[in-house]
Scaffold this active site. Structure first.
Site, PDB file in Angstrom:
ATOM      1  N   HIS A  23      52.477  35.156  13.946  1.00  0.00           N
ATOM      2  CA  HIS A  23      52.106  34.726  12.586  1.00  0.00           C
ATOM      3  C   HIS A  23      52.327  33.239  12.360  1.00  0.00           C
ATOM      4  O   HIS A  23      52.405  32.794  11.223  1.00  0.00           O
ATOM      5  CB  HIS A  23      52.894  35.537  11.546  1.00  0.00           C
ATOM      6  CG  HIS A  23      52.553  36.999  11.549  1.00  0.00           C
ATOM      7  ND1 HIS A  23      53.275  37.949  10.881  1.00  0.00           N
ATOM      8  CD2 HIS A  23      51.540  37.668  12.163  1.00  0.00           C
ATOM      9  CE1 HIS A  23      52.731  39.145  11.069  1.00  0.00           C
ATOM     10  NE2 HIS A  23      51.688  38.999  11.857  1.00  0.00           N
ATOM     11  N   CYS A  55      46.014  20.800   9.805  1.00  0.00           N
ATOM     12  CA  CYS A  55      44.998  20.339   8.879  1.00  0.00           C
ATOM     13  C   CYS A  55      44.339  21.542   8.207  1.00  0.00           C
ATOM     14  O   CYS A  55      44.053  22.551   8.854  1.00  0.00           O
ATOM     15  CB  CYS A  55      43.951  19.501   9.604  1.00  0.00           C
ATOM     16  SG  CYS A  55      42.737  18.785   8.461  1.00  0.00           S
ATOM     17  N   CYS A  78      39.008  20.123  11.769  1.00  0.00           N
ATOM     18  CA  CYS A  78      39.963  19.140  12.298  1.00  0.00           C
ATOM     19  C   CYS A  78      41.067  19.919  13.004  1.00  0.00           C
ATOM     20  O   CYS A  78      41.563  20.915  12.481  1.00  0.00           O
ATOM     21  CB  CYS A  78      40.534  18.311  11.152  1.00  0.00           C
ATOM     22  SG  CYS A  78      41.844  17.178  11.637  1.00  0.00           S
ATOM     23  N   CYS A  95      42.215  13.099  10.234  1.00  0.00           N
ATOM     24  CA  CYS A  95      40.901  12.954   9.587  1.00  0.00           C
ATOM     25  C   CYS A  95      41.000  12.147   8.305  1.00  0.00           C
ATOM     26  O   CYS A  95      39.981  11.677   7.791  1.00  0.00           O
ATOM     27  CB  CYS A  95      40.269  14.323   9.334  1.00  0.00           C
ATOM     28  SG  CYS A  95      41.155  15.346   8.136  1.00  0.00           S
TER      29      CYS A  95
END
Ligand SMILES: *[C@@H]1O[C@H](CO)[C@@H](O)[C@H](O)[C@H]1NC(C)=O
Ligand SMILES: [Zn+2]
Length: 314
Positions: free
Chosen positions: A127, A135, A140, A206
């Protein structure tokens, strides 16, 4: 078959089998961390039982209100960092060092096995973990390990209300759990300030999206690379000698499925749980073990022939 007995004879027979085992699988759940002071997900009063926390653990909730979702996860990170790994975490980490054919599949996101220095390639985080940020954009691939608390200054636990980590708040939560009530974020009675998106964790790659907690949310699939590692381990020709299920219900997915797969590969089954009614979904088989009790006490005792005495670090 009736529930296996929990006695010296069972312990001896488990020790004898463990000593000959080369390939061992362990499945870890919230009960492993219970005596570290973290609430369990599924037991009465588990954090995840409350409607509020379930509704916060979705990509849709994050998209709709990233400030609220980040407050919740920042709080969970903080609570997990207050807790310490217990002797069971250390015992499993030591078994991993002693036995290269040992794999742990953990459903826990609390980072306690990592802090007990469990070898990373023998710990499959089904998990994800609270201590990875990634991100929020699927396009990304940025991710990082991050133990900073609070994760950004704006998420510092608000003062003015009851500090959720204070003794008072802990007593309230414990009392609620004793009464079988849910502990949810609204029980901490802290006003949750809305913080602006620019003050939340930002993706440095990004530069266009937020970072989000690296946990698997409802409606998301389990990490493909982790599932591949698990399948490769289970499918290997060498078979499996033993599966140990610790602090998670043997009755339900995913434990039930892994127990059946491991059995097919020749494994004997050992369940460590507080609940003596926790039979595997497909029932007990001849030669299974059930050890009832706190994992922090039981697990070091079970693994002793291979790992020796474990002392919890303080
Ligand atoms: C953790 O993440 C926060 C938010 O992105 C960042 O400000 C901080 O520098 C990170 N800490 C580390 C140790 O990477
Ligand atoms: Zn990004």
């Amino acid at each position: 078959m009736a529930t296996p007995s929990i006695d010296k004879h069972a312990l001896d027979s488990f020790h004898a089998h463990l000593s000959q085992s080369k390939r061992v699988l362990a499945l870890l759940g919230a009960g492993l961390s219970a005596s570290s002071g973290l609430p369990t997900f599924r037991g009465a009063g588990g954090l995840w039982r409350s409607h509020d926390s379930i509704s916060l653990a979705t990509p849709e909730a994050f998209a709709a209100d990233p400030s609220l979702v980040w407050h919740f996860y920042n709080y969970r990170r903080h609570m997990a960092l207050q807790a310490q790994p217990n002797p069971a975490h250390y015992a499993l980490a030591e078994l991993a060092r002693k036995l290269p054919g040992f794999q742990c599949l953990s459903q826990n996101v609390d980072g306690l096995s990592q802090r007990a220095e469990h070898p990373p390639d023998q710990l499959q985080l089904l998990h994800g973990t609270l201590f990875e940020l990634k991100c929020a954009s699927r396009r990304c691939d940025y991710h990082e390990t991050n133990f900073t608390d609070p994760v950004v200054p704006a998420l510092a636990i608000p003062t003015g209300g009851v500090d959720p980590t204070s003794n008072e708040a802990r007593r309230e939560a414990a009392a609620a759990q004793d009464k079988g009530q849910d502990l949810d974020i609204s029980d901490v009675k802290v006003p949750i300030p809305s913080i602006s998106t620019k003050d939340l964790p930002q993706c440095p790659k990004c530069n266009a999206h937020l970072l989000r907690p690296g946990v698997v949310w409802f409606g998301e699939s389990l990490p493909a690379s982790v599932l591949k590692n698990v399948d490769d381990f289970i499918d290997a020709d060498a078979g499996i000698d033993l599966i140990i299920v610790i602090g998670t219900s043997a009755k339900v997915y995913p434990a039930a499925g892994y127990i059946d797969e491991a059995r097919e590969k020749g494994a004997r089954v050992c369940v460590v749980n507080m609940d003596t009614n926790d039979a595997p979904a497909s029932g007990w088989a001849e030669g299974d073990w059930l050890f009832q009790g706190d994992a922090a006490t039981v697990v070091p005792e079970l693994l002793k022939p291979v790992i020796g005495e474990i002392k919890a670090k303080v």
